[in-house]
Design a protein around this motif. Sequence first.
Motif, PDB file in Angstrom:
ATOM      1  N   LEU A  73       0.831  -1.212   0.000  1.00 40.43           N
ATOM      2  CA  LEU A  73       0.000   0.000   0.000  1.00 40.43           C
ATOM      3  C   LEU A  73       0.866   1.264   0.000  1.00 40.43           C
ATOM      4  O   LEU A  73       0.572   2.233  -0.711  1.00 40.43           O
ATOM      5  N   GLU A  74       1.941   1.241   0.759  1.00 36.27           N
ATOM      6  CA  GLU A  74       2.864   2.379   0.787  1.00 36.27           C
ATOM      7  C   GLU A  74       3.522   2.558  -0.580  1.00 36.27           C
ATOM      8  O   GLU A  74       3.691   3.695  -1.053  1.00 36.27           O
ATOM      9  N   TRP A  76       2.216   1.800  -3.507  1.00 37.38           N
ATOM     10  CA  TRP A  76       1.256   2.399  -4.443  1.00 37.38           C
ATOM     11  C   TRP A  76       0.965   3.853  -4.106  1.00 37.38           C
ATOM     12  O   TRP A  76       0.718   4.659  -5.021  1.00 37.38           O
ATOM     13  N   ASP A  77       1.028   4.218  -2.840  1.00 34.33           N
ATOM     14  CA  ASP A  77       0.883   5.637  -2.494  1.00 34.33           C
ATOM     15  C   ASP A  77       1.979   6.465  -3.172  1.00 34.33           C
ATOM     16  O   ASP A  77       1.735   7.581  -3.618  1.00 34.33           O
ATOM     17  N   ALA A  78       3.178   5.886  -3.252  1.00 31.31           N
ATOM     18  CA  ALA A  78       4.324   6.590  -3.840  1.00 31.31           C
ATOM     19  C   ALA A  78       4.418   6.424  -5.363  1.00 31.31           C
ATOM     20  O   ALA A  78       5.134   7.193  -6.008  1.00 31.31           O
ATOM     21  N   ARG A  80       1.493   5.514  -7.621  1.00 31.31           N
ATOM     22  CA  ARG A  80       0.261   5.538  -8.425  1.00 31.31           C
ATOM     23  C   ARG A  80       0.350   6.582  -9.534  1.00 31.31           C
ATOM     24  O   ARG A  80      -0.305   6.461 -10.553  1.00 31.31           O
ATOM     25  N   HIS A  81       1.185   7.607  -9.354  1.00 31.51           N
ATOM     26  CA  HIS A  81       1.357   8.631 -10.398  1.00 31.51           C
ATOM     27  C   HIS A  81       1.958   8.047 -11.681  1.00 31.51           C
ATOM     28  O   HIS A  81       1.920   8.696 -12.725  1.00 31.51           O
ATOM     29  N   ILE A 109      -3.776  -1.490  -6.723  1.00 29.14           N
ATOM     30  CA  ILE A 109      -3.997  -0.418  -7.705  1.00 29.14           C
ATOM     31  C   ILE A 109      -5.129  -0.800  -8.653  1.00 29.14           C
ATOM     32  O   ILE A 109      -5.923   0.053  -9.054  1.00 29.14           O
ATOM     33  N   GLU A 112      -8.298  -0.157  -6.788  1.00 28.71           N
ATOM     34  CA  GLU A 112      -8.540   1.288  -6.753  1.00 28.71           C
ATOM     35  C   GLU A 112      -9.105   1.777  -8.094  1.00 28.71           C
ATOM     36  O   GLU A 112      -9.998   2.626  -8.132  1.00 28.71           O
TER      37      GLU A 112
END
Length: 183
Positions: A73-74, A76-78, A80-81, A109, A112
Amino acid sequence: MNVYDFDETIYHGDSSVDFYKFNLKKNPGLAKYWGAQIKAGADFKRGKISKTAMKTIFYRYFNSLENHEALILEFWDAHRHNIKDWYLEQRSDDDVIVSASPEFLLAPICKELNIHLIGSIVNPYTGEHLKENCYGDEKVKRFSEHFNLEDMDQFYSDSYSDDPLAQYAKEAFLVKDDEIKPW
């Protein structure tokens, strides 16, 4: 339905490599796997081992990770862009990702984005492939386990290694960076 490869197609880069680099920054001790990883890469290039075997050896570093779900999860937070804008503009709920990357890595992702995922089945704790790497002809086999091949409208990939799956699409496209050309 539209079907997409993931890495270098709708994602800038290779998510498995990016996940490795992400973890290496957090835990430089993962360098202890370099010898085996380099040897596996060389053995694969020489035809001594399969792609699945090579990736299983590469993914052994998963043994040294803690809090796998939180790390993913961390990640993908960093990262996903890195999902390409052209894809986000045309995304549809019936899209299917068919990728050689581990399903457990892409699952957050894809959830999401609200899209279907077919990826390599890899144990997130050991790196062991539980099925053949989802690559080439295996993508056709895996896709047909879930969907009808005749229902594929458009297919997008960055690599001709996906030609076995592209052959079933009504239209297929080759993606290079953000440029999309007919297959």
